[in-house]
Design a protein around this motif. Structure first.
Motif, PDB file in Angstrom:
ATOM      1  N   LEU A  43       1.983  -0.402 -11.482  1.00  0.00           N
ATOM      2  CA  LEU A  43       3.272  -0.160 -12.147  1.00  0.00           C
ATOM      3  C   LEU A  43       3.067   0.572 -13.474  1.00  0.00           C
ATOM      4  CD1 LEU A  43       4.678  -3.682 -11.339  1.00  0.00           C
ATOM      5  CD2 LEU A  43       5.757  -1.567 -10.581  1.00  0.00           C
ATOM      6  N   ASN A  44       1.949   1.250 -13.603  1.00  0.00           N
ATOM      7  CA  ASN A  44       1.645   1.961 -14.845  1.00  0.00           C
ATOM      8  C   ASN A  44       2.730   2.978 -15.172  1.00  0.00           C
ATOM      9  OD1 ASN A  44      -0.688   1.326 -13.050  1.00  0.00           O
ATOM     10  ND2 ASN A  44      -1.844   1.619 -14.930  1.00  0.00           N
ATOM     11  N   ASP A  45       3.186   2.952 -16.436  1.00  0.00           N
ATOM     12  CA  ASP A  45       4.157   3.932 -16.949  1.00  0.00           C
ATOM     13  C   ASP A  45       5.463   3.969 -16.165  1.00  0.00           C
ATOM     14  OD1 ASP A  45       2.393   4.901 -18.995  1.00  0.00           O
ATOM     15  OD2 ASP A  45       1.303   6.018 -17.458  1.00  0.00           O
ATOM     16  N   SER A  46       5.734   2.926 -15.408  1.00  0.00           N
ATOM     17  CA  SER A  46       7.006   2.880 -14.676  1.00  0.00           C
ATOM     18  C   SER A  46       8.117   2.394 -15.598  1.00  0.00           C
ATOM     19  CB  SER A  46       6.885   1.954 -13.463  1.00  0.00           C
ATOM     20  OG  SER A  46       6.533   0.643 -13.877  1.00  0.00           O
ATOM     21  N   ASP A  47       9.344   2.719 -15.234  1.00  0.00           N
ATOM     22  CA  ASP A  47      10.502   2.285 -16.019  1.00  0.00           C
ATOM     23  C   ASP A  47      11.098   1.058 -15.344  1.00  0.00           C
ATOM     24  OD1 ASP A  47      12.720   1.952 -17.570  1.00  0.00           O
ATOM     25  OD2 ASP A  47      13.441   4.019 -17.404  1.00  0.00           O
TER      26      ASP A  47
ATOM     27  N   GLY B 258       0.789  -1.223   0.000  1.00  0.00           N
ATOM     28  CA  GLY B 258       0.000   0.000   0.000  1.00  0.00           C
ATOM     29  C   GLY B 258       0.821   1.273   0.000  1.00  0.00           C
ATOM     30  N   ALA B 259       2.143   1.167  -0.098  1.00  0.00           N
ATOM     31  CA  ALA B 259       2.993   2.365  -0.073  1.00  0.00           C
ATOM     32  C   ALA B 259       2.798   3.192  -1.346  1.00  0.00           C
ATOM     33  CB  ALA B 259       4.458   1.977   0.059  1.00  0.00           C
ATOM     34  N   VAL B 260       2.846   4.501  -1.200  1.00  0.00           N
ATOM     35  CA  VAL B 260       2.742   5.404  -2.352  1.00  0.00           C
ATOM     36  C   VAL B 260       4.158   5.808  -2.759  1.00  0.00           C
ATOM     37  CG1 VAL B 260       1.863   7.597  -3.207  1.00  0.00           C
ATOM     38  CG2 VAL B 260       0.491   6.245  -1.609  1.00  0.00           C
ATOM     39  N   LEU B 261       4.587   5.303  -3.906  1.00  0.00           N
ATOM     40  CA  LEU B 261       5.951   5.548  -4.390  1.00  0.00           C
ATOM     41  C   LEU B 261       5.908   6.063  -5.833  1.00  0.00           C
ATOM     42  CD1 LEU B 261       7.510   2.341  -2.834  1.00  0.00           C
ATOM     43  CD2 LEU B 261       8.177   4.673  -2.254  1.00  0.00           C
ATOM     44  N   THR B 262       4.922   6.890  -6.122  1.00  0.00           N
ATOM     45  CA  THR B 262       4.821   7.467  -7.463  1.00  0.00           C
ATOM     46  C   THR B 262       6.049   8.337  -7.749  1.00  0.00           C
ATOM     47  OG1 THR B 262       3.531   9.295  -6.542  1.00  0.00           O
ATOM     48  CG2 THR B 262       2.316   7.465  -7.490  1.00  0.00           C
ATOM     49  N   GLU B 263       6.609   8.170  -8.935  1.00  0.00           N
ATOM     50  CA  GLU B 263       7.785   8.918  -9.393  1.00  0.00           C
ATOM     51  C   GLU B 263       9.002   8.708  -8.482  1.00  0.00           C
ATOM     52  OE1 GLU B 263       6.832  13.003 -10.055  1.00  0.00           O
ATOM     53  OE2 GLU B 263       5.202  12.573 -11.435  1.00  0.00           O
ATOM     54  N   ALA B 264       8.989   7.622  -7.736  1.00  0.00           N
ATOM     55  CA  ALA B 264      10.110   7.337  -6.833  1.00  0.00           C
ATOM     56  C   ALA B 264      11.347   6.933  -7.624  1.00  0.00           C
ATOM     57  CB  ALA B 264       9.735   6.223  -5.865  1.00  0.00           C
ATOM     58  N   ASN B 265      12.503   7.301  -7.101  1.00  0.00           N
ATOM     59  CA  ASN B 265      13.769   6.886  -7.707  1.00  0.00           C
ATOM     60  C   ASN B 265      14.270   5.654  -6.958  1.00  0.00           C
ATOM     61  OD1 ASN B 265      16.327   6.495  -8.686  1.00  0.00           O
ATOM     62  ND2 ASN B 265      16.927   8.648  -8.588  1.00  0.00           N
ATOM     63  N   LEU B 266      14.025   4.495  -7.557  1.00  0.00           N
ATOM     64  CA  LEU B 266      14.444   3.224  -6.965  1.00  0.00           C
ATOM     65  C   LEU B 266      15.408   2.504  -7.911  1.00  0.00           C
ATOM     66  CD1 LEU B 266      10.987   2.193  -5.517  1.00  0.00           C
ATOM     67  CD2 LEU B 266      13.055   2.615  -4.165  1.00  0.00           C
ATOM     68  N   HIS B 267      16.182   3.289  -8.634  1.00  0.00           N
ATOM     69  CA  HIS B 267      17.177   2.726  -9.546  1.00  0.00           C
ATOM     70  C   HIS B 267      18.141   1.822  -8.773  1.00  0.00           C
ATOM     71  CE1 HIS B 267      20.341   2.320 -12.501  1.00  0.00           C
ATOM     72  NE2 HIS B 267      21.199   2.867 -11.657  1.00  0.00           N
ATOM     73  N   ASN B 268      18.274   0.601  -9.265  1.00  0.00           N
ATOM     74  CA  ASN B 268      19.219  -0.363  -8.696  1.00  0.00           C
ATOM     75  C   ASN B 268      18.852  -0.784  -7.271  1.00  0.00           C
ATOM     76  OD1 ASN B 268      21.489  -1.868  -9.499  1.00  0.00           O
ATOM     77  ND2 ASN B 268      22.832  -0.668  -8.172  1.00  0.00           N
ATOM     78  N   ALA B 269      17.629  -0.481  -6.848  1.00  0.00           N
ATOM     79  CA  ALA B 269      17.215  -0.805  -5.479  1.00  0.00           C
ATOM     80  C   ALA B 269      17.114  -2.317  -5.278  1.00  0.00           C
ATOM     81  CB  ALA B 269      15.873  -0.161  -5.168  1.00  0.00           C
ATOM     82  N   SER B 270      17.334  -2.731  -4.033  1.00  0.00           N
ATOM     83  CA  SER B 270      17.192  -4.134  -3.667  1.00  0.00           C
ATOM     84  C   SER B 270      15.877  -4.299  -2.915  1.00  0.00           C
ATOM     85  CB  SER B 270      18.367  -4.582  -2.777  1.00  0.00           C
ATOM     86  OG  SER B 270      18.181  -5.922  -2.364  1.00  0.00           O
ATOM     87  N   LEU B 271      14.900  -4.934  -3.575  1.00  0.00           N
ATOM     88  CA  LEU B 271      13.571  -5.138  -3.003  1.00  0.00           C
ATOM     89  C   LEU B 271      13.231  -6.625  -2.960  1.00  0.00           C
ATOM     90  CD1 LEU B 271      11.859  -2.212  -4.925  1.00  0.00           C
ATOM     91  CD2 LEU B 271      12.205  -2.293  -2.462  1.00  0.00           C
ATOM     92  N   ASN B 272      14.239  -7.444  -2.839  1.00  0.00           N
ATOM     93  CA  ASN B 272      14.041  -8.885  -2.818  1.00  0.00           C
ATOM     94  C   ASN B 272      13.159  -9.312  -1.645  1.00  0.00           C
ATOM     95  OD1 ASN B 272      15.803  -9.061  -5.010  1.00  0.00           O
ATOM     96  ND2 ASN B 272      17.582  -9.251  -3.673  1.00  0.00           N
ATOM     97  N   ARG B 273      12.181 -10.141  -1.955  1.00  0.00           N
ATOM     98  CA  ARG B 273      11.248 -10.685  -0.955  1.00  0.00           C
ATOM     99  C   ARG B 273      10.455  -9.595  -0.220  1.00  0.00           C
ATOM    100  NH1 ARG B 273      15.885 -13.779  -0.702  1.00  0.00           N
ATOM    101  NH2 ARG B 273      15.608 -15.973  -1.220  1.00  0.00           N
ATOM    102  N   ALA B 274      10.378  -8.420  -0.795  1.00  0.00           N
ATOM    103  CA  ALA B 274       9.612  -7.335  -0.169  1.00  0.00           C
ATOM    104  C   ALA B 274       8.116  -7.534  -0.393  1.00  0.00           C
ATOM    105  CB  ALA B 274      10.048  -5.987  -0.721  1.00  0.00           C
ATOM    106  N   GLU B 275       7.329  -7.088   0.562  1.00  0.00           N
ATOM    107  CA  GLU B 275       5.868  -7.122   0.459  1.00  0.00           C
ATOM    108  C   GLU B 275       5.423  -5.809  -0.163  1.00  0.00           C
ATOM    109  OE1 GLU B 275       2.312  -7.689   0.094  1.00  0.00           O
ATOM    110  OE2 GLU B 275       3.233  -9.373   1.191  1.00  0.00           O
ATOM    111  N   LEU B 276       5.034  -5.860  -1.451  1.00  0.00           N
ATOM    112  CA  LEU B 276       4.713  -4.652  -2.213  1.00  0.00           C
ATOM    113  C   LEU B 276       3.306  -4.703  -2.802  1.00  0.00           C
ATOM    114  CD1 LEU B 276       8.138  -4.451  -4.102  1.00  0.00           C
ATOM    115  CD2 LEU B 276       7.463  -3.111  -2.105  1.00  0.00           C
ATOM    116  N   SER B 277       2.454  -5.528  -2.230  1.00  0.00           N
ATOM    117  CA  SER B 277       1.091  -5.614  -2.752  1.00  0.00           C
ATOM    118  C   SER B 277       0.373  -4.281  -2.600  1.00  0.00           C
ATOM    119  CB  SER B 277       0.310  -6.708  -2.004  1.00  0.00           C
ATOM    120  OG  SER B 277       0.311  -6.459  -0.607  1.00  0.00           O
ATOM    121  N   PHE B 278      -0.349  -3.904  -3.623  1.00  0.00           N
ATOM    122  CA  PHE B 278      -1.111  -2.650  -3.678  1.00  0.00           C
ATOM    123  C   PHE B 278      -0.212  -1.396  -3.623  1.00  0.00           C
ATOM    124  CE2 PHE B 278      -4.376  -5.630  -2.275  1.00  0.00           C
ATOM    125  CZ  PHE B 278      -5.445  -5.287  -3.081  1.00  0.00           C
TER     126      PHE B 278
END
Length: 298
Positions: free
Chosen positions: A227-231, A184-204
């Motif tokens: 993930l609309n329009d995300s890179d 449920g986190a709001v991360l619109t336009e977030a810069n997560l380049h090269n981020a490590s999100l392994n096994r993260a709970e990212l539903s919604f």
């Protein structure tokens, strides 16, 4: 004889009178040259003294400015240290509004002091990780089907961390949120380049227009994520669950979805190309091949 003697005296007198001014001329001329020389020497000496005085004064001013500048920097660094200490203290407070104040104070310090930027980025990263690796309370069943999002302080820390000026990052720094519970986190336009999100709970979670290039999402739960329009260029989704996720307009260049739980319809709504690695069960489907051709032309 008398007349000759008188004539001789007159001639001698005339010669002496004629010789007087001529003889005195060199003496007068010599005296004038020395006066000029003395005057020129005096002017030159005064000029040299003035130049030396100006140089010494300028040197003194430079030294004083350097001392004042050093004192100012020392004072500023002392103030930043005090602000940093106060902000860190606030992060440990019980009241959420106090913690919020600490987070935004750290953001201000990141802007004011680029030298402290890497330290604060690490602090915020650790804060998010420490506050999201335990399960969040379930949502009220009668209110919404979507899980509750992160608390206000975690949401603020996420915003500060993912919108930072990355030019001040330490070499090799990446956002590390493995195992983080960010549903449920709001991360619109977030810069997560090269981020490590392994096994993260990212539903919604909302990643609309986010930069997830080269991100690692091994076994991440992205069910119903936006993930609309995300890179997603170069992103790794090995064994990630994308069931129900929205991929409309997402860039899948060089993304690895080989073992991801993703449908053909989801991929068709995105922009795959010939470098995208897709699940074998539909990788060679005619509609997919056509969409890949469109992606290559884009």
């Amino acid at each position: 004889m008398a007349s000759r003697s008188r004539a001789d005296r007159l001639r001698r007198t005339a010669r002496r009178k004629g010789a007087g001014p001529a003889a005195s001329s060199p003496k007068g001329s010599g005296g004038l040259d020395w006066a000029r020389r003395i005057e020129l020497v005096s002017v030159l000496a005064a000029s040299v003294a003035a130049i030396v005085g100006l140089w010494y004064t300028n040197s003194q001013i430079r030294d004083e400015l350097a001392i004042n500048r050093d004192n100012l920097l020392t004072t500023q660094q002392g103030q930043i240290t005090d602000r940093y200490t106060a902000a860190i203290t606030n992060l440990g407070a019980q009241a959420v509004d106090v913690r919020l104040g600490g987070i935004y104070a750290l953001q201000r310090i990141m802007i004011d002091s680029p030298r402290d930027h890497p330290t604060i980025a690490n602090v915020l990263n650790a804060y998010i990780h420490n506050h999201t690796t335990t399960p969040l309370p379930p949502a009220e069943p009668d209110v919404s089907d979507e899980p509750a999002g992160p608390t206000a302080d975690v949401a603020a820390a996420l915003t500060v961390l993912t919108t930072r000026d990355t030019t001040h990052d330490a070499p090799g720094y990446i956002v590390g949120l493995r195992w983080a519970n960010l549903h449920g986190a709001v991360l619109t336009e977030a810069n997560l380049h090269n981020a490590s999100l392994n096994r993260a709970e990212l539903s919604f979670a909302n990643f609309v227009d986010a930069d997830l290039t080269d991100a690692e999402l091994y076994e991440a739960n992205l069910t119903n994520a936006y993930l609309n329009d995300s890179d997603l260029t170069g992103a790794l989704f090995l064994d990630a669950d994308l069931t129900g996720a929205w991929l409309t307009g997402a860039d899948l260049t060089d993304a690895d979805l080989t073992d991801a739980a993703v449908s053909m319809e989801q991929v068709l709504s995105a922009w795959p190309d010939s470098t995208t690695q897709l699940p074998e069960d539909f990788a060679n489907h005619p509609r997919i091949r056509e969409r890949i051709t469109e992606g290559n032309r884009r």
